[in-house]
Design a protein around this motif. Structure first.
Motif, PDB file in Angstrom:
ATOM      1  N   UNK A 136       0.764  -1.213  -0.038  1.00  0.00           N
ATOM      2  CA  UNK A 136      -0.173   0.043   0.106  1.00  0.00           C
ATOM      3  C   UNK A 136       0.866   1.118  -0.118  1.00  0.00           C
ATOM      4  N   UNK A 137       0.220   2.200  -0.826  1.00  0.00           N
ATOM      5  CA  UNK A 137       1.105   3.601  -0.906  1.00  0.00           C
ATOM      6  C   UNK A 137       0.326   4.727  -0.537  1.00  0.00           C
ATOM      7  N   UNK A 138       0.465   5.659   0.291  1.00  0.00           N
ATOM      8  CA  UNK A 138       0.002   6.832   0.933  1.00  0.00           C
ATOM      9  C   UNK A 138       0.421   7.985  -0.313  1.00  0.00           C
ATOM     10  N   UNK A 139      -0.659   8.243  -1.242  1.00  0.00           N
ATOM     11  CA  UNK A 139       0.047   8.948  -2.617  1.00  0.00           C
ATOM     12  C   UNK A 139       0.211  10.579  -1.876  1.00  0.00           C
ATOM     13  N   UNK A 140      -0.245  10.766  -0.908  1.00  0.00           N
ATOM     14  CA  UNK A 140       0.098  12.261  -0.447  1.00  0.00           C
ATOM     15  C   UNK A 140       1.129  12.473   0.480  1.00  0.00           C
ATOM     16  N   UNK A 141       1.932  11.457   1.095  1.00  0.00           N
ATOM     17  CA  UNK A 141       3.138  11.383   1.696  1.00  0.00           C
ATOM     18  C   UNK A 141       4.027  10.499   1.195  1.00  0.00           C
ATOM     19  N   UNK A 142       3.959   9.611   0.264  1.00  0.00           N
ATOM     20  CA  UNK A 142       4.734   8.322   0.032  1.00  0.00           C
ATOM     21  C   UNK A 142       5.215   7.525   0.752  1.00  0.00           C
ATOM     22  N   UNK A 143       4.729   7.416   1.988  1.00  0.00           N
ATOM     23  CA  UNK A 143       4.634   6.258   2.817  1.00  0.00           C
ATOM     24  C   UNK A 143       4.209   5.043   2.296  1.00  0.00           C
ATOM     25  N   UNK A 144       4.991   4.054   2.631  1.00  0.00           N
ATOM     26  CA  UNK A 144       4.404   2.668   2.034  1.00  0.00           C
ATOM     27  C   UNK A 144       4.353   1.700   3.260  1.00  0.00           C
ATOM     28  N   UNK A 145       3.334   0.830   3.157  1.00  0.00           N
ATOM     29  CA  UNK A 145       3.189  -0.224   4.315  1.00  0.00           C
ATOM     30  C   UNK A 145       2.949  -1.592   3.572  1.00  0.00           C
ATOM     31  N   UNK A 146       3.567  -2.765   4.081  1.00  0.00           N
ATOM     32  CA  UNK A 146       2.881  -4.003   3.442  1.00  0.00           C
ATOM     33  C   UNK A 146       1.914  -4.575   4.419  1.00  0.00           C
ATOM     34  N   UNK A 147       0.989  -5.030   4.040  1.00  0.00           N
ATOM     35  CA  UNK A 147      -0.030  -5.492   4.787  1.00  0.00           C
ATOM     36  C   UNK A 147      -0.125  -7.168   4.506  1.00  0.00           C
ATOM     37  N   UNK A 148      -0.013  -7.952   5.782  1.00  0.00           N
ATOM     38  CA  UNK A 148       0.043  -9.391   5.470  1.00  0.00           C
ATOM     39  C   UNK A 148      -1.508  -9.981   5.579  1.00  0.00           C
ATOM     40  N   UNK A 149      -1.514 -11.063   5.307  1.00  0.00           N
ATOM     41  CA  UNK A 149      -2.875 -11.702   5.260  1.00  0.00           C
ATOM     42  C   UNK A 149      -3.526 -11.678   6.607  1.00  0.00           C
ATOM     43  N   UNK A 150      -2.808 -11.978   7.518  1.00  0.00           N
ATOM     44  CA  UNK A 150      -3.517 -12.172   9.053  1.00  0.00           C
ATOM     45  C   UNK A 150      -4.017 -10.711   9.266  1.00  0.00           C
ATOM     46  N   UNK A 151      -3.140  -9.710   9.146  1.00  0.00           N
ATOM     47  CA  UNK A 151      -3.482  -8.528   9.414  1.00  0.00           C
ATOM     48  C   UNK A 151      -4.565  -8.032   8.776  1.00  0.00           C
TER      49      UNK A 151
END
Length: 498
Positions: free
Chosen positions: A253-268
């Motif tokens: 996932x990418x926040x297009x307004x801050x360029x922060x990225x996060x990987x979300x696993x299946x359990x989460x």
């Protein structure tokens, strides 16, 4: 005695078997290790050489120095192995000798293939892969990943369904191995069930049919998602409006307004599931009027402010939009870009009510640069739209109800998948792309020369990335089922003592 006399009078290969008969299953390319184990080995492979050496009786009385295959015609049903051995013949005297062993291959179906030959519709395990979205682009990518890793080995049949694909196996162990592969490639959850087929009262053995249901997360590349409030808080105020940039066994996932990225696993994800509020089907084309850099680069992204106008509004009104995007490395004034028009979007999401007063939705969320107009101009100049590359396809049986599905929609989705491969080098690195021998390089005389070369930056697959291994004369065949090494029907039967 001298060396020549020793060699003439002493034969250290005496007692070693030089002609052997081996049993081979032509359906699954496996060789029999008595009494009932089967091993898969390709011609002239290390595995086959090891198998052949172990079949020779009397070889344990000498020291093996070297071994290798002598070339034979692949269809001759003969194997020849050249072996070099050593043995001590007199006190302190070691004699080395080379000899040839011949192997005769006899056809013999393994137990799994014999059962399949008796009833081609017989299966023991079924893996049902589903994704509840309105397109098949995820399955196009999954098909290429399966072919690259040969994960389809052991399948009896593959059937296309309305929202997924069914894989049928002759052994439960093959289905479990395929499940493990899917878990490493896509974010998914699964559950299993079994149905009693028969019961042997004499030895208390049950025969079951196993069904594994796989649900792929219903979020795809380029989807726009609104994170639930508690997920937004747990991720440190990430988002909450985010774009799915790509999918592996996690969601990126990418926040297009801050360029922060996060990987979300299946359990989460399944602890607080959510769906896309809009997808690539609703992308709108815009024209970039002006850009201004407002932030630093973060990998392949750069934050910029853009001034936009809808392509469809040209000549009708002067409506313009101001927005912020992560596509600063790609966009300049005059470019076309695809994005989500949130001013016209009908967003129905209960999570949106929880953000009331806390979240101001932007007018536009840009997703990717558009090359549709430049591709059209290239075709208008006489440049062929045919590609120099192609992809392998699995032999999939279409369901009767699916044969009436709009073929134009499927072709459009496959064309979009091809364009994604051209635009995304990271996606191309995951799969295998082949040269198309049917491709004909256009001649210079058929191309209209113009001074405008703005369409030269249309992404294409570089020729050095293409493989030569695909023969288009025949579609790739599905491997037939085979018993695993040292495996028999015991994995499909359950004893009451279990």
């Amino acid at each position: 005695m001298c060396v020549n006399c020793i060699r003439g009078q002493v034969d250290i290969t005496e007692g070693i078997q030089k002609e052997v008969t081996i049993l081979w299953c032509k359906e699954c390319n496996k060789y029999l290790i008595p009494p009932k184990a089967w091993v898969r080995a390709e011609l002239e492979s290390k595995e086959l050489l090891t198998f052949c050496i172990k079949k020779l009786k009397g070889l344990n009385k000498v020291k093996l120095v070297d071994a290798g295959f002598i070339w034979t015609e692949p269809h001759s049903k003969r194997l020849k192995v050249k072996l070099t051995i050593q043995k001590e013949v007199f006190h302190g005297t070691i004699l080395q000798q080379t000899f040839q062993a011949d192997y005769v291959i006899q056809n013999n179906l393994c137990q799994g293939c014999a059962r399949l030959a008796a009833n081609s519709d017989q299966w023991v395990a079924c893996v049902q892969v589903r994704q509840h979205v309105d397109h098949k682009r995820t399955f196009f990518l999954l098909e290429q990943l399966i072919l690259k890793h040969n994960a389809q080995i052991g399948t009896l049949n593959i059937k296309e369904q309305t929202d997924g694909v069914d894989f049928f196996y002759g052994h439960r162990s093959h289905a479990l191995k395929f499940l493990e592969f899917l878990g490493s490639m896509v974010p998914m959850k699964n559950r299993s069930d079994k149905q009693l087929v028969s019961f042997n009262e004499q030895n208390a053995v049950y025969n079951y049919k196993y069904t594994f249901s796989v649900q792929i997360v219903p979020i795809c590349k380029e989807d726009l998602c609104l994170l639930p409030l508690k997920v937004y808080q747990a991720l440190g105020s990430f988002g909450p409006l985010v774009i799915c940039t790509h999918i592996t066994n996690t969601l990126h996932m990418l926040d297009p307004l801050t360029l922060r990225t996060v990987n979300v696993d299946v359990n989460s994800y399944y602890r607080s599931p959510y769906v896309a509020i809009t997808n690539a089907k609703h992308l709108v084309e815009y024209v970039v009027l002006d850009t201004e850099v407002v932030g630093p680069k973060a990998g392949k992204y750069m934050l910029i402010d853009v001034q936009l106008a809808r392509t469809s509004d040209f000549g009708k009104n002067d409506t313009m939009f101001l927005g912020r995007t992560h596509l600063g490395n790609l966009l300049k004034a005059g470019d076309l870009v695809l994005g989500y028009d949130l001013t016209r979007a009908n967003i129905v999401d209960p999570e949106l009510e929880k953000y009331r007063g806390k979240l101001q939705l932007p007018d536009v969320v840009l997703v990717r640069k558009s090359y549709a107009e430049k591709r059209r101009k290239r075709r208008a100049k006489g440049k062929s739209a045919a590609r120099a590359w192609t992809l392998k396809r699995m032999d999939v049986e279409a369901e009767e109800s699916n044969k009436k599905v709009d073929s134009e929609k499927m072709e459009a989705e496959r064309e979009r998948f091809m364009e994604e491969l051209e635009e995304d080098p990271e996606m191309r690195a995951k799969i295998q792309i082949y040269r198309d021998p049917r491709y004909v390089q256009p001649t210079n005389s058929s191309i209209v020369e113009t001074d405008d070369d703005e369409d030269d930056d249309v992404p294409e697959v570089p020729l050095e990335e293409l493989l030569n291994a695909l023969a288009l004369g025949s579609e790739p065949k599905l491997p037939q089922p085979a018993c695993p090494e040292g495996d028999d029907d015991d994995d499909d039967d359950e004893d009451m003592s279990d």
